[in-house]
Design an enzyme around this catalytic site. Structure first.
Site, PDB file in Angstrom:
ATOM      1  N   GLU A   1      47.582  36.536  42.301  1.00  0.00           N
ATOM      2  CA  GLU A   1      47.730  36.170  40.878  1.00  0.00           C
ATOM      3  C   GLU A   1      49.207  36.028  40.552  1.00  0.00           C
ATOM      4  O   GLU A   1      49.726  36.591  39.586  1.00  0.00           O
ATOM      5  CB  GLU A   1      47.086  37.235  39.985  1.00  0.00           C
ATOM      6  CG  GLU A   1      45.653  37.562  40.362  1.00  0.00           C
ATOM      7  CD  GLU A   1      44.954  38.497  39.395  1.00  0.00           C
ATOM      8  OE1 GLU A   1      45.565  39.497  38.977  1.00  0.00           O
ATOM      9  OE2 GLU A   1      43.787  38.217  39.040  1.00  0.00           O
TER      10      GLU A   1
ATOM     11  N   CYS B   1      40.528  41.850  31.832  1.00  0.00           N
ATOM     12  CA  CYS B   1      41.787  41.931  31.081  1.00  0.00           C
ATOM     13  C   CYS B   1      41.924  40.822  30.044  1.00  0.00           C
ATOM     14  O   CYS B   1      42.431  41.044  28.948  1.00  0.00           O
ATOM     15  CB  CYS B   1      42.961  41.883  32.041  1.00  0.00           C
ATOM     16  SG  CYS B   1      42.839  40.592  33.288  1.00  0.00           S
TER      17      CYS B   1
HETATM   18 ZN   LIG Z   1      43.795  38.743  32.477  1.00  0.00          ZN
END
Ligand SMILES: [Zn+2]
Length: 809
Positions: free
Chosen positions: A326, A413
């Site tokens: 990520e 998230c």
């Molecule tokens: Zn996120």
């Protein structure tokens, strides 16, 4: 260096006035700005009435609230059934984040039911806190068998993945929001007990620590502002200064967590570094710099910003190009199809750029913030507020699971971040210092702005921005008074998409921006992106800003390989995308948009909750039976990028090829591309990818492929059922293999069968059934006339198997 010198003066002047050093420019809080426009007001309302209740419901359904209840039972010594730790050690934050979002809405919209619900959650959180202040359900539920990322003792794996401090950072953000919204100290006191435990344990002369996933720095800064207790600020700075290659913590030297260098020595958003962690760290550094005056932090942030805005920012404002980790990619590594661009990273990018504006009073940061806000950030939530994107790519085949919005995620998230960000959007419109005010965003609204000089100024904005570029502002100070209004002239209206050479407009817009005060023209010569209006203002004074909004073609720096020979379309702050549903034959990836194609804009009130679309003619490319490319001029429509994937799954493209050299002709229909597909098992990917007629670049081409992941070591099959019986004699299998990134490998073996009546028979061939990577493995066989073909594959032990393409002749 000039900007830095200016910063010192600003900080000192501010310090002298308020007693506490902070950002030289202060945001006008969202509570003072009432939005009533066509664009943001409905979104903020959907966030309040739909997304926040929905996210709380998901927190309950997925056991995230239950984690606090079980931790409390463990602390009280009560027996309870399920001792498994949370799915992830950061699941607590999903509750905190939605409390933060709910608190923001409570600040401007009293709702006793919501407030009571939040009170109930806070009681559960309080009960899960250990007696010395420690709060982390991933350990407390079963301290002898904590989550495997948590470590055997408190804090020992914090530098990698325990997320103990990450959880606390989100707790602090929520606690301050709740305290400011309701005046209640319940959540704040929980937060302060944890912060006091941190202060007793960590710091100079005590243990060192820094978070593997940043955000606690921003949270501690908020605790400091809320309480005035300097221990929290010192702790934030201590944690930032403790990270680096010489630290004793797990994770020292690791670029994934931005511990490859000391923070003051960092120069770029390092490739392989997790993008959300980076954005939160830079935001925390900005806070600490503002609160302490540390110029080394500011110098580091300025260098890093030049790197991100110059080399690592997608045209949508998305950051973090790589799915692996990520993470940020290398300079100019800005792919489209595989762009990761996590929604949380877009939120972090806006936190960071807003903070840099507050440090430097320069609109170049607002240009990045606005670009992100209107494009790659709100793309993260559907128009109805109930489904989300984790990744925000700039091109899609419609074949991948990530091409569809999801109501929730295992790692959840992003939805929580949307709830808190959306609720606070009005806080980005204005800022002020001393006797000066900055107008940063153009949003229809009424604001009561308390200036440092004691004046209260009512500001009314009337505008249809982002669809139209005219803005009428009415200035009404409580009494006639001299002060300054800095009106931002956005980069897009100054022929500069952002303040770097990463993107430029292909044409030059020569229609001038017109600014009038009480009907009189004012010269538009922006300094740091602002026109400065200094005069004695009286009630009802009018500022009229007229920014022409032609359709613009954007080109990327030639070093961005993915965008060469392509243009993106922008109009005002909005970046456009062509989506399948608006274009002939449900395809856009076969289009090219010649530079000569004339484009027009049209507002469609019924479409996608009201959007301006861009229309014109494009050229569709297709291959005929002989492999020749055919061109067809056809109608072309593009919609705002943020609104894609609200009408089902299909192709989408932001960067459009301008010539045939970069375009991708649609494949000629064959028995394979028109066949119906059936696959064994319950795979997560869309098998349609294997007959879309595209030619993969390699076996690890993620643009459109199919695999049976997560099934491992298995035997699988895929069948083509033809529209009508066909005589066939050749197949090609291009295997998917993501060695180095995932666990899909070429198979150990495969075979090919055809249907004869009700029976499946093997084709007759002397060819080998190849399992080579990066090519079609071709098998020629005795011709058969059949209604269906079947490929049977056997995976290697312990890995999955997948197919890029299966061709038939
Ligand atoms: Zn996120």
């Amino acid at each position: 260096m000039k900007a830095i010198a200016g910063f010192v003066v600003l900080v000192l002047s501010c310090h002298a006035q308020s007693g506490q050093r902070d950002y030289p420019v202060k945001p006008v809080p969202f509570t003072a700005v009432h939005v009533n426009d066509v664009f943001w007001a409905p979104r903020i309302e959907t966030n309040r009435t739909v997304t926040i209740p929905f996210a709380f419901q998901k927190d309950e359904e997925t056991g995230r609230v239950d984690n606090f209840i079980r931790a409390a039972k463990a602390l009280r010594g009560e027996t309870f059934e399920n001792h498994r730790p949370p799915g992830y050690p950061f699941d607590d934050t999903d509750v905190y984040k939605v409390i933060e979002g709910a608190s923001y809405t409570l600040s401007v919209h009293p709702d006793p039911k919501l407030e009571a619900y939040v009170d109930g959650l806070i009681e559960r959180i309080a009960a899960a806190q250990e007696s010395d202040g420690y709060l982390y359900t991933a350990r407390t539920i079963d301290p002898l068998n904590p989550h495997r990322w948590a470590g055997a003792q408190r804090w020992v794996l914090e530098g990698v993945n325990s997320h103990e401090l990450y959880d606390l950072g989100h707790l602090y953000e929520a606690a301050v929001a709740h305290y400011q919204a309701t005046g209640k100290r319940t959540l704040l006191d929980i937060a302060l007990r944890t912060a006091n435990l941190l202060d007793q344990t960590f710091g100079p002369g005590k243990q060192a620590i820094w978070p593997g996933h940043q955000i606690v720095e921003m949270g501690l800064a908020k605790l400091y502002r809320a309480t005035g207790d300097v221990r929290y600020l010192n702790l934030a700075k201590f944690m930032l200064d403790s990270r680096g290659p010489d630290s004793k913590e797990q994770g020292a030297g690791n670029r994934y967590v931005q511990a490859h260098q000391k923070v003051v020595d960092q120069t770029d958003a390092v490739a392989g570094g997790h993008a959300v962690r980076a954005m939160y760290m830079y935001s925390g550094m900005a806070d600490v710099a503002a609160l302490t005056g540390d110029m080394a932090y500011v110098a580091a942030l300025d260098r890093i910003w030049e790197n991100v805005a110059g080399k690592k920012l997608h045209v949508t404002g998305g950051v973090g190009a790589r799915a692996a980790g990520e993470a940020f990619g290398d300079d100019y590594e800005l792919p489209n199809m595989s762009a990761y661009n996590e929604t949380c990273a877009a939120v972090g990018n806006d936190y960071w750029n807003h903070r840099l504006f507050l440090l430097h009073a320069d609109a170049k940061y607002i240009d990045v913030m606005e670009r992100t806000l209107y494009n790659g950030l709100i793309s993260g939530v559907s128009l109805d507020g109930t489904t989300f994107f984790y990744q925000n790519p700039l091109e899609a085949t419609g074949m991948a699971s990530k091409d569809q919005r999801s109501p929730w995620f295992g790692v959840a998230c992003c939805p929580g971040n949307i709830t808190r960000f959306m609720a606070s959007v009005p806080g980005y419109v204005y800022a002020q210092r001393g006797d000066a005010m900055w107008v940063n965003l153009f949003v229809g609204s009424t604001a009561d702005i308390k200036m440092d000089n004691g004046r209260t100024v009512k500001m009314v904005q009337e505008t249809r921005y982002p669809w139209e570029g005219s803005v009428k502002m009415t200035v009404s100070p409580d009494q006639n008074a001299p002060f300054t209004i800095h009106v931002r002239i956005p980069g897009w209206a100054r022929n500069e998409p952002i303040a770097s050479d990463l993107y430029r407009f292909a044409d030059k817009n020569t229609d001038p921006v017109v600014l009038k005060v009480n009907g009189k023209n004012v010269p538009v010569k922006p300094d740091k992106g602002y026109v400065t209006l200094s005069q004695t203002w009286k009630k009802g004074d009018a500022i009229e800003l007229d920014m022409p909004m032609p359709i613009r073609r954007v080109v990327a720096n030639d070093q961005v390989a993915a965008d060469r020979g392509r243009v993106a379309i922008e109009r005002g702050p909005i970046v456009y995308a062509a989506e399948w549903v608006d274009n002939p034959n449900g395809k856009v990836r076969n289009l090219m948009l010649p530079d000569s194609a004339r484009l027009t804009a049209e507002f469609k009130p019924e479409l996608l909750k009201g959007v301006t679309v861009v229309k014109g003619k494009a050229v569709a490319l297709a291959t005929d039976a002989q492999g020749k490319v055919l061109r067809t001029e056809q109608d072309f429509t593009a919609i705002p990028y943020y609104a894609w994937a609200n009408r089902g799954k299909g192709q989408m493209m932001v960067w459009l090829p301008t010539s045939e050299a970069n375009a991708k002709p649609a494949a000629y229909p064959t028995v394979a591309t028109t066949a119906k597909i059936t696959v064994s098992g319950r795979p997560q990917h869309n098998p349609e990818a294997i007959h879309d007629g595209e030619i993969p670049a390699a076996s690890n081409d993620h643009s459109s492929y199919f695999d049976w992941y997560p099934a491992r070591g298995n035997k699988e099959s895929v069948e083509y059922t033809f529209e009508k019986p066909a005589t066939v004699s050749e197949c090609g299998l291009y295997w998917f293999d993501d060695t180095g990134q995932g666990s899909v490998r070429v198979p150990t073996s495969w075979r090919l069968l055809y249907k004869d009546g009700a029976e499946w028979k093997q084709v007759e061939t002397t060819d080998a059934f190849g399992v080579e990577k990066d090519r079609f493995n071709k098998v020629t066989f005795q011709p058969v006339t059949t209604g269906a073909l079947r490929v049977e594959v056997t995976a290697q032990p312990n890995v999955s198997v997948g197919i890029e393409k299966w061709t038939v002749k």
